[in-house]
Design a protein around this motif. Structure first.
Motif, PDB file in Angstrom:
ATOM      1  N   ALA A  69      -7.092  12.058   0.172  1.00 45.81           N
ATOM      2  CA  ALA A  69      -8.065  10.973   0.089  1.00 45.81           C
ATOM      3  C   ALA A  69      -7.810  10.096  -1.131  1.00 45.81           C
ATOM      4  CB  ALA A  69      -9.478  11.549   0.042  1.00 45.81           C
ATOM      5  N   VAL A  70      -7.530  10.700  -2.262  1.00 46.98           N
ATOM      6  CA  VAL A  70      -7.290   9.932  -3.481  1.00 46.98           C
ATOM      7  C   VAL A  70      -6.049   9.061  -3.342  1.00 46.98           C
ATOM      8  CG1 VAL A  70      -6.570  10.178  -5.893  1.00 46.98           C
ATOM      9  CG2 VAL A  70      -8.531  11.458  -5.035  1.00 46.98           C
ATOM     10  N   THR A  71      -5.014   9.577  -2.707  1.00 52.38           N
ATOM     11  CA  THR A  71      -3.793   8.786  -2.526  1.00 52.38           C
ATOM     12  C   THR A  71      -4.059   7.539  -1.705  1.00 52.38           C
ATOM     13  OG1 THR A  71      -2.457  10.788  -2.675  1.00 52.38           O
ATOM     14  CG2 THR A  71      -1.421   8.862  -1.691  1.00 52.38           C
ATOM     15  N   LEU A  72      -4.799   7.684  -0.599  1.00 48.55           N
ATOM     16  CA  LEU A  72      -5.118   6.518   0.223  1.00 48.55           C
ATOM     17  C   LEU A  72      -6.017   5.539  -0.528  1.00 48.55           C
ATOM     18  CD1 LEU A  72      -5.693   8.034   3.769  1.00 48.55           C
ATOM     19  CD2 LEU A  72      -3.743   6.721   2.960  1.00 48.55           C
ATOM     20  N   GLN A  73      -7.014   6.055  -1.239  1.00 47.96           N
ATOM     21  CA  GLN A  73      -7.914   5.183  -1.986  1.00 47.96           C
ATOM     22  C   GLN A  73      -7.173   4.426  -3.076  1.00 47.96           C
ATOM     23  OE1 GLN A  73     -10.559   8.239  -3.152  1.00 47.96           O
ATOM     24  NE2 GLN A  73     -11.868   8.097  -1.336  1.00 47.96           N
ATOM     25  N   ALA A  74      -6.282   5.119  -3.789  1.00 51.84           N
ATOM     26  CA  ALA A  74      -5.529   4.446  -4.848  1.00 51.84           C
ATOM     27  C   ALA A  74      -4.587   3.400  -4.272  1.00 51.84           C
ATOM     28  CB  ALA A  74      -4.743   5.478  -5.651  1.00 51.84           C
ATOM     29  N   GLY A  75      -3.943   3.721  -3.133  1.00 46.44           N
ATOM     30  CA  GLY A  75      -3.060   2.737  -2.511  1.00 46.44           C
ATOM     31  C   GLY A  75      -3.813   1.505  -2.049  1.00 46.44           C
ATOM     32  N   ALA A  76      -5.006   1.699  -1.468  1.00 47.14           N
ATOM     33  CA  ALA A  76      -5.800   0.546  -1.027  1.00 47.14           C
ATOM     34  C   ALA A  76      -6.248  -0.289  -2.215  1.00 47.14           C
ATOM     35  CB  ALA A  76      -7.011   1.034  -0.229  1.00 47.14           C
ATOM     36  N   ALA A  77      -6.663   0.381  -3.298  1.00 47.27           N
ATOM     37  CA  ALA A  77      -7.086  -0.366  -4.489  1.00 47.27           C
ATOM     38  C   ALA A  77      -5.934  -1.154  -5.088  1.00 47.27           C
ATOM     39  CB  ALA A  77      -7.664   0.603  -5.518  1.00 47.27           C
ATOM     40  N   ARG A  78      -4.746  -0.566  -5.092  1.00 45.10           N
ATOM     41  CA  ARG A  78      -3.589  -1.287  -5.649  1.00 45.10           C
ATOM     42  C   ARG A  78      -3.261  -2.538  -4.841  1.00 45.10           C
ATOM     43  NH1 ARG A  78       1.361  -1.179  -3.962  1.00 45.10           N
ATOM     44  NH2 ARG A  78       0.958   0.682  -2.680  1.00 45.10           N
ATOM     45  N   ARG A  79      -3.381  -2.468  -3.506  1.00 46.11           N
ATOM     46  CA  ARG A  79      -2.998  -3.602  -2.673  1.00 46.11           C
ATOM     47  C   ARG A  79      -3.966  -4.782  -2.797  1.00 46.11           C
ATOM     48  NH1 ARG A  79      -1.595   0.676   0.894  1.00 46.11           N
ATOM     49  NH2 ARG A  79      -3.666   0.550   1.897  1.00 46.11           N
ATOM     50  N   VAL A  80      -5.245  -4.505  -3.074  1.00 45.68           N
ATOM     51  CA  VAL A  80      -6.232  -5.605  -3.108  1.00 45.68           C
ATOM     52  C   VAL A  80      -6.780  -5.825  -4.515  1.00 45.68           C
ATOM     53  CG1 VAL A  80      -6.859  -5.157  -0.714  1.00 45.68           C
ATOM     54  CG2 VAL A  80      -8.148  -4.055  -2.553  1.00 45.68           C
ATOM     55  N   LEU A  81      -6.087  -5.282  -5.524  1.00 46.76           N
ATOM     56  CA  LEU A  81      -6.625  -5.357  -6.877  1.00 46.76           C
ATOM     57  C   LEU A  81      -6.872  -6.796  -7.309  1.00 46.76           C
ATOM     58  CD1 LEU A  81      -7.433  -3.915  -9.476  1.00 46.76           C
ATOM     59  CD2 LEU A  81      -5.036  -3.992 -10.192  1.00 46.76           C
ATOM     60  N   ASP A  82      -5.943  -7.726  -7.008  1.00 46.31           N
ATOM     61  CA  ASP A  82      -6.090  -9.127  -7.420  1.00 46.31           C
ATOM     62  C   ASP A  82      -6.951  -9.914  -6.450  1.00 46.31           C
ATOM     63  OD1 ASP A  82      -4.442  -8.661  -9.623  1.00 46.31           O
ATOM     64  OD2 ASP A  82      -2.618  -9.072  -8.458  1.00 46.31           O
ATOM     65  N   THR A 140     -12.452  13.351  -6.878  1.00 44.07           N
ATOM     66  CA  THR A 140     -11.828  14.274  -7.835  1.00 44.07           C
ATOM     67  C   THR A 140     -12.865  15.184  -8.479  1.00 44.07           C
ATOM     68  OG1 THR A 140     -11.980  12.516  -9.512  1.00 44.07           O
ATOM     69  CG2 THR A 140      -9.890  12.751  -8.338  1.00 44.07           C
ATOM     70  N   ARG A 141     -14.082  14.674  -8.695  1.00 45.34           N
ATOM     71  CA  ARG A 141     -15.121  15.527  -9.275  1.00 45.34           C
ATOM     72  C   ARG A 141     -15.469  16.671  -8.312  1.00 45.34           C
ATOM     73  NH1 ARG A 141     -18.596  11.889 -10.084  1.00 45.34           N
ATOM     74  NH2 ARG A 141     -18.033  11.425 -12.238  1.00 45.34           N
TER      75      ARG A 141
END
Length: 419
Positions: free
Chosen positions: A222-235, A252-253
């Motif tokens: 789940a964290v990998t997908l969330q981080a990848g999505a955040a990276r793609r739309v960060l700007d 993660t908690r």
């Protein structure tokens, strides 16, 4: 046999002679009371009789004290050079083990008494015989028996006595080393107990491996997908990236809390008199939070429940949670952001659950790259269901990946429910 091995085995034999002394003294004190004219202190024949009476006393002591076996095993392992895997561990609890320990103890004391007596008597006699050609009265002891051997025969006889001691020690040590596995080795009951302990250890290791795989694997997917999505739309969409980071924090908690639970099982740490673990393992009561975390990773999840989940046996509730968790993890890893349907039905004596999702179409990128050595999660699901007396299956049908599991409630309700 090397010189070091011979010395160690000689020490083992001398130790047996020392252990025989209390029984010998007891027999020497009892014989004059039981037999008229017995004099074990001054007459050699009565000394031999006392030594013979001491051996049954030693056998009775071995039968009465089971802790004698681990002491003898330790001595044999360190002094006789017998491999540890050929010897038993722990006290002699069964009747057969005690009989074999008693036989060994008698053999050890018998050979040890003989070698110890020869060690005490033969070297001084050999020295006197070696000095006989040099003086008519060696060392001024006025002994008559060395004069029976005159000339060159005296030193040869002395050397022969020393060789006899060495040969007896070598033969007795070799004999005991050969007998040790048969008399001090594990009995069938010992082997069965060792096999049961090993099976229990392997079962515990497999259980911990399943818990780690399900808890940590789902969170990382789940964290990998969330981080990848955040990276793609960060700007382009900072608000969405902010929400993805918050979802990563929550995931993660939760994963850290589950990891603490698994590590608590590994350390066997317990709180309170009821033996409860440090942190409770997740159950179906936490299924809503699991679904929310999966949705935050961009996966639309539909949860359907038929029947009442309240009152389920704790072990069934825990295992069902882990099975659903692994099903969602598989969807994250292999299909990506596709709709997932979770259906749970509780009816008479059974909990049935289904996790299904469309498979990634040909040419589409899956959620995560394939990992070598995969498939452990599906095996873990099958093991969880089988341990509860149920069954699980997973297969693709008409473009839909479907995981199903059926867990009986009656058998689990009578179990211990260990996590």
């Amino acid at each position: 046999m090397t010189a070091g091995t011979l010395v160690r085995r000689w020490i083992h034999l001398v130790l047996g002679g020392a252990l025989s002394m209390p029984f010998f003294l007891l027999a020497s004190a009892a014989l004059p009371l039981l037999v008229d004219g017995a004099d074990p202190l001054r007459r050699p024949l009565w000394q031999l009789a006392a030594f013979g009476c001491a051996l049954p006393l030693a056998a009775l002591a071995a039968l009465a004290f089971p802790l004698l076996r681990p002491l003898e095993v330790a001595a044999v392992r360190s002094l006789c050079g017998v491999p540890a895997e050929l010897l038993a561990e722990g006290p002699a609890t069964s009747r057969d083990a005690r009989r074999r320990t008693a036989l060994w103890f008698v053999a050890h004391l018998l050979t040890g008494g003989i070698v110890s007596g020869m060690t005490l008597a033969a070297p001084p006699a050999a020295v006197l015989l070696l000095l006989t050609p040099l003086t008519a009265d060696p060392l001024g002891l006025s002994l008559g028996w060395p004069r029976a051997v005159q000339g060159a025969a005296a030193p040869l006889t002395g050397l022969a006595l020393l060789a006899l001691v060495l040969g007896t020690a070598w033969g007795a040590g070799r004999l005991l080393a050969r007998w040790a596995p048969a008399l001090l080795g594990p009995s069938p009951a010992d082997r069965l107990a060792a096999a049961e302990r090993r099976a229990g250890e392997l079962a515990a290791r497999n259980r911990l491996a399943r818990e780690l795989h399900d808890a940590v694997g789902h969170a990382l997917s789940a964290v990998t997908l969330q981080a990848g999505a955040a990276r793609r739309v960060l700007d382009a969409d900072p608000e969405f990236a902010r929400q993805a980071l918050a979802a990563i924090e929550d995931t993660t908690r939760a994963a850290v809390a589950e990891l603490d639970t698994v590590l608590g099982l590994l350390r066997e740490e317990r709180d309170g008199a009821d033996g409860a673990p440090d942190a409770p393992a997740p159950t179906l009561d936490g299924l809503g939070a699991l679904v929310d975390r999966t949705r935050a990773a961009g996966v639309p999840v539909t949860l359907e429940t038929v029947g009442h989940r309240a009152g389920l046996p704790p072990v069934v509730s825990r295992e069902a949670y882990r099975i659903v968790q692994e099903g969602l993890s598989n969807a994250l890893r292999h299909a990506g952001a596709v709709p997932v349907r979770v259906h749970i039905r509780v009816n008479e004596g059974e909990l049935a659950l289904t996790v299904e999702n469309p498979m990634a179409a040909a040419g589409e990128a899956p959620g995560l790259p394939a990992r070598p050595g995969g498939g452990r999660g599906l095996r873990g699901i099958a093991e969880r269901a089988r341990l509860l007396g149920g069954h699980a299956s997973a297969a693709a049908e008409h473009g839909v990946w479907r995981l199903t599991a059926r867990l009986p409630l009656a058998a689990a309700g009578t179990g211990t429910g260990s996590p």
